[in-house]
Design a protein around this motif. Structure first.
Motif, PDB file in Angstrom:
ATOM      1  N   GLY A  40      66.819 -25.926  71.769  1.00 62.12           N
ATOM      2  CA  GLY A  40      65.868 -24.828  71.845  1.00 62.12           C
ATOM      3  C   GLY A  40      65.226 -24.543  70.491  1.00 62.12           C
ATOM      4  O   GLY A  40      64.018 -24.302  70.399  1.00 62.12           O
ATOM      5  N   LYS A  41      66.010 -24.617  69.432  1.00 65.10           N
ATOM      6  CA  LYS A  41      65.478 -24.377  68.092  1.00 65.10           C
ATOM      7  C   LYS A  41      64.471 -25.445  67.698  1.00 65.10           C
ATOM      8  O   LYS A  41      63.388 -25.142  67.182  1.00 65.10           O
ATOM      9  CB  LYS A  41      66.624 -24.337  67.074  1.00 65.10           C
ATOM     10  N   VAL A  42      64.843 -26.717  67.927  1.00 68.36           N
ATOM     11  CA  VAL A  42      63.936 -27.782  67.502  1.00 68.36           C
ATOM     12  C   VAL A  42      62.666 -27.804  68.344  1.00 68.36           C
ATOM     13  O   VAL A  42      61.603 -28.174  67.853  1.00 68.36           O
ATOM     14  CB  VAL A  42      64.633 -29.166  67.530  1.00 68.36           C
ATOM     15  N   ILE A  43      62.769 -27.380  69.612  1.00 64.94           N
ATOM     16  CA  ILE A  43      61.568 -27.315  70.451  1.00 64.94           C
ATOM     17  C   ILE A  43      60.583 -26.290  69.885  1.00 64.94           C
ATOM     18  O   ILE A  43      59.382 -26.549  69.770  1.00 64.94           O
ATOM     19  CB  ILE A  43      61.931 -26.939  71.905  1.00 64.94           C
ATOM     20  N   ASN A  44      61.086 -25.114  69.530  1.00 70.62           N
ATOM     21  CA  ASN A  44      60.213 -24.079  68.981  1.00 70.62           C
ATOM     22  C   ASN A  44      59.538 -24.550  67.700  1.00 70.62           C
ATOM     23  O   ASN A  44      58.336 -24.369  67.502  1.00 70.62           O
ATOM     24  CB  ASN A  44      61.017 -22.802  68.709  1.00 70.62           C
ATOM     25  N   GLN A  45      60.310 -25.172  66.824  1.00 66.79           N
ATOM     26  CA  GLN A  45      59.747 -25.668  65.574  1.00 66.79           C
ATOM     27  C   GLN A  45      58.798 -26.833  65.823  1.00 66.79           C
ATOM     28  O   GLN A  45      57.742 -26.947  65.189  1.00 66.79           O
ATOM     29  CB  GLN A  45      60.877 -26.100  64.636  1.00 66.79           C
ATOM     30  N   LEU A  46      59.174 -27.702  66.757  1.00 67.13           N
ATOM     31  CA  LEU A  46      58.345 -28.864  67.082  1.00 67.13           C
ATOM     32  C   LEU A  46      56.957 -28.452  67.547  1.00 67.13           C
ATOM     33  O   LEU A  46      55.946 -29.011  67.098  1.00 67.13           O
ATOM     34  CB  LEU A  46      59.033 -29.696  68.168  1.00 67.13           C
ATOM     35  N   PHE A  47      56.889 -27.466  68.445  1.00 63.48           N
ATOM     36  CA  PHE A  47      55.594 -27.065  68.980  1.00 63.48           C
ATOM     37  C   PHE A  47      54.690 -26.489  67.890  1.00 63.48           C
ATOM     38  O   PHE A  47      53.476 -26.671  67.915  1.00 63.48           O
ATOM     39  CB  PHE A  47      55.780 -26.070  70.133  1.00 63.48           C
ATOM     40  N   ARG A  48      55.281 -25.793  66.937  1.00 65.21           N
ATOM     41  CA  ARG A  48      54.476 -25.283  65.830  1.00 65.21           C
ATOM     42  C   ARG A  48      53.911 -26.432  64.998  1.00 65.21           C
ATOM     43  O   ARG A  48      52.744 -26.404  64.588  1.00 65.21           O
ATOM     44  CB  ARG A  48      55.324 -24.355  64.951  1.00 65.21           C
ATOM     45  N   GLN A  49      54.744 -27.444  64.761  1.00 64.56           N
ATOM     46  CA  GLN A  49      54.286 -28.583  63.969  1.00 64.56           C
ATOM     47  C   GLN A  49      53.259 -29.425  64.724  1.00 64.56           C
ATOM     48  O   GLN A  49      52.304 -29.934  64.123  1.00 64.56           O
ATOM     49  CB  GLN A  49      55.487 -29.454  63.575  1.00 64.56           C
ATOM     50  N   MET A  50      53.445 -29.564  66.023  1.00 64.63           N
ATOM     51  CA  MET A  50      52.520 -30.361  66.813  1.00 64.63           C
ATOM     52  C   MET A  50      51.119 -29.757  66.804  1.00 64.63           C
ATOM     53  O   MET A  50      50.116 -30.470  66.843  1.00 64.63           O
ATOM     54  CB  MET A  50      53.023 -30.487  68.250  1.00 64.63           C
ATOM     55  N   ARG A  51      51.029 -28.448  66.732  1.00 65.58           N
ATOM     56  CA  ARG A  51      49.714 -27.803  66.714  1.00 65.58           C
ATOM     57  C   ARG A  51      48.942 -28.129  65.435  1.00 65.58           C
ATOM     58  O   ARG A  51      47.714 -28.156  65.438  1.00 65.58           O
ATOM     59  CB  ARG A  51      49.867 -26.282  66.864  1.00 65.58           C
ATOM     60  N   SER A  52      49.680 -28.379  64.348  1.00 65.23           N
ATOM     61  CA  SER A  52      48.990 -28.735  63.107  1.00 65.23           C
ATOM     62  C   SER A  52      48.684 -30.226  63.031  1.00 65.23           C
ATOM     63  O   SER A  52      47.721 -30.627  62.372  1.00 65.23           O
ATOM     64  CB  SER A  52      49.843 -28.320  61.895  1.00 65.23           C
ATOM     65  N   ILE A  53      49.478 -31.042  63.729  1.00 69.01           N
ATOM     66  CA  ILE A  53      49.256 -32.493  63.704  1.00 69.01           C
ATOM     67  C   ILE A  53      48.150 -32.898  64.662  1.00 69.01           C
ATOM     68  O   ILE A  53      47.279 -33.708  64.327  1.00 69.01           O
ATOM     69  CB  ILE A  53      50.562 -33.233  64.065  1.00 69.01           C
ATOM     70  N   ARG A  54      48.167 -32.343  65.867  1.00 75.02           N
ATOM     71  CA  ARG A  54      47.205 -32.701  66.904  1.00 75.02           C
ATOM     72  C   ARG A  54      46.219 -31.549  67.100  1.00 75.02           C
ATOM     73  O   ARG A  54      46.540 -30.539  67.751  1.00 75.02           O
ATOM     74  CB  ARG A  54      47.925 -33.045  68.209  1.00 75.02           C
ATOM     75  N   THR A  55      45.043 -31.699  66.525  1.00 76.90           N
ATOM     76  CA  THR A  55      44.079 -30.599  66.503  1.00 76.90           C
ATOM     77  C   THR A  55      43.536 -30.236  67.885  1.00 76.90           C
ATOM     78  O   THR A  55      43.013 -29.134  68.082  1.00 76.90           O
ATOM     79  CB  THR A  55      42.907 -30.954  65.580  1.00 76.90           C
ATOM     80  N   ALA A  56      43.647 -31.155  68.846  1.00 74.26           N
ATOM     81  CA  ALA A  56      43.157 -30.873  70.208  1.00 74.26           C
ATOM     82  C   ALA A  56      44.284 -30.354  71.099  1.00 74.26           C
ATOM     83  O   ALA A  56      44.276 -30.566  72.309  1.00 74.26           O
ATOM     84  CB  ALA A  56      42.528 -32.125  70.813  1.00 74.26           C
ATOM     85  N   TRP A  57      45.231 -29.642  70.500  1.00 75.91           N
ATOM     86  CA  TRP A  57      46.404 -29.187  71.262  1.00 75.91           C
ATOM     87  C   TRP A  57      46.054 -28.214  72.377  1.00 75.91           C
ATOM     88  O   TRP A  57      46.786 -28.087  73.351  1.00 75.91           O
ATOM     89  CB  TRP A  57      47.431 -28.561  70.321  1.00 75.91           C
ATOM     90  N   ARG A  58      44.920 -27.535  72.262  1.00 75.52           N
ATOM     91  CA  ARG A  58      44.539 -26.577  73.313  1.00 75.52           C
ATOM     92  C   ARG A  58      44.223 -27.266  74.638  1.00 75.52           C
ATOM     93  O   ARG A  58      44.200 -26.616  75.686  1.00 75.52           O
ATOM     94  CB  ARG A  58      43.346 -25.744  72.851  1.00 75.52           C
ATOM     95  N   GLN A  59      43.962 -28.562  74.601  1.00 83.93           N
ATOM     96  CA  GLN A  59      43.753 -29.290  75.851  1.00 83.93           C
ATOM     97  C   GLN A  59      45.025 -29.273  76.693  1.00 83.93           C
ATOM     98  O   GLN A  59      44.983 -29.204  77.921  1.00 83.93           O
ATOM     99  CB  GLN A  59      43.335 -30.733  75.556  1.00 83.93           C
ATOM    100  N   ALA A  60      46.171 -29.351  76.040  1.00 82.50           N
ATOM    101  CA  ALA A  60      47.461 -29.336  76.747  1.00 82.50           C
ATOM    102  C   ALA A  60      47.986 -27.923  76.929  1.00 82.50           C
ATOM    103  O   ALA A  60      48.637 -27.623  77.930  1.00 82.50           O
ATOM    104  CB  ALA A  60      48.486 -30.171  75.976  1.00 82.50           C
TER     105      ALA A  60
END
Length: 233
Positions: A40-60
């Motif tokens: 659960g901890k790594v998921i929360n942190q992962l999603f924050r990092q993914m938003r900075s890596i993949r700029t089109a994250w709002r599509q998902a």
């Protein structure tokens, strides 16, 4: 006593609401509890990092509801596939950063990226290409009982692919078949699982003893045969 399913379901409910997983479950399910909490901890942190890596994250994740539901889905997939440490996530993130895409990958693709290559293990295993070449060589009938194997992972992957069927496939199909099974073994090694040893019947036998006495005896036998041949002449 709560079952593993119950623990996982409650963990996903907390993540769906953006919460971390707390360590409040029964000692009898300590292992599952720890996995759910850390995941659960790594998921929360992962999603924050993914938003900075993949700029089109709002599509998902177009809104908060989709964002939280996706967290729950990813958490379930991670638990089912044993992805529960930051080290695993870091490998997946490293590959995401290297890919020329602006979009969020599917959870299945991300999980595949969380598994290290054979060469990344410690000690390293042979690459897929090198292991595949050895597999093909050792599939030949003349290699039975004399084949040498880099690692039990290579043997088990070859056995799963089929000693008789693997050589019959084209290189493209054969490599795909072998790689799938080899990476399954790599995952086991990475997780610290013990692989079964290579069967004794498949191992190369000990080299014949070679000493000066053996050589001298062979030379004496050759001389005796030559002498008998000369005498008959």
């Amino acid at each position: 006593m709560r079952t593993v399913t119950t623990v996982a379901a409650q963990a996903m409910t907390k993540v769906r609401h953006g919460e971390f997983i707390e360590s409040t479950t029964d000692v009898s399910v300590q292992t599952q509890q720890d996995q759910a909490r850390e995941t659960g901890k790594v998921i929360n942190q992962l999603f924050r990092q993914m938003r900075s890596i993949r700029t089109a994250w709002r599509q998902a994740w177009p809104d908060k509801k989709a964002y939280m539901e996706s967290k729950a889905t990813w958490l379930q997939a991670f638990i089912e596939n044993g992805i529960c440490t930051q080290e695993q996530i870091d490998i997946g993130l490293m590959r995401c950063r290297a890919e020329p895409s602006d979009f969020i990958p599917s959870v299945g693709k991300f999980i595949q990226g969380c598994v290290p290559t054979p060469e990344m293990l410690s000690p390293p295993l042979p690459s897929v290409e090198v292991a595949y070449k050895q597999a093909l060589r050792n599939c030949h009938p003349t290699m039975h009982g004399v084949a040498k194997w880099f690692h039990p992972a290579v043997y088990h992957a070859t056995a799963a692919a089929g000693f008789n069927s693997l050589p019959l496939l084209s290189r493209e199909l054969g490599l795909i078949s072998f790689e799938k099974r080899y990476m399954e073994q790599v995952r086991k090694v990475w997780r610290g699982e013990q692989l079964g040893p290579v069967p004794v019947a498949e191992l190369a036998g000990p080299a014949p003893e070679r000493t000066p006495d053996v050589g001298n005896q062979a030379l004496a036998a050759l001389r005796a045969m030559r002498s008998r041949g000369t005498a008959r002449a």
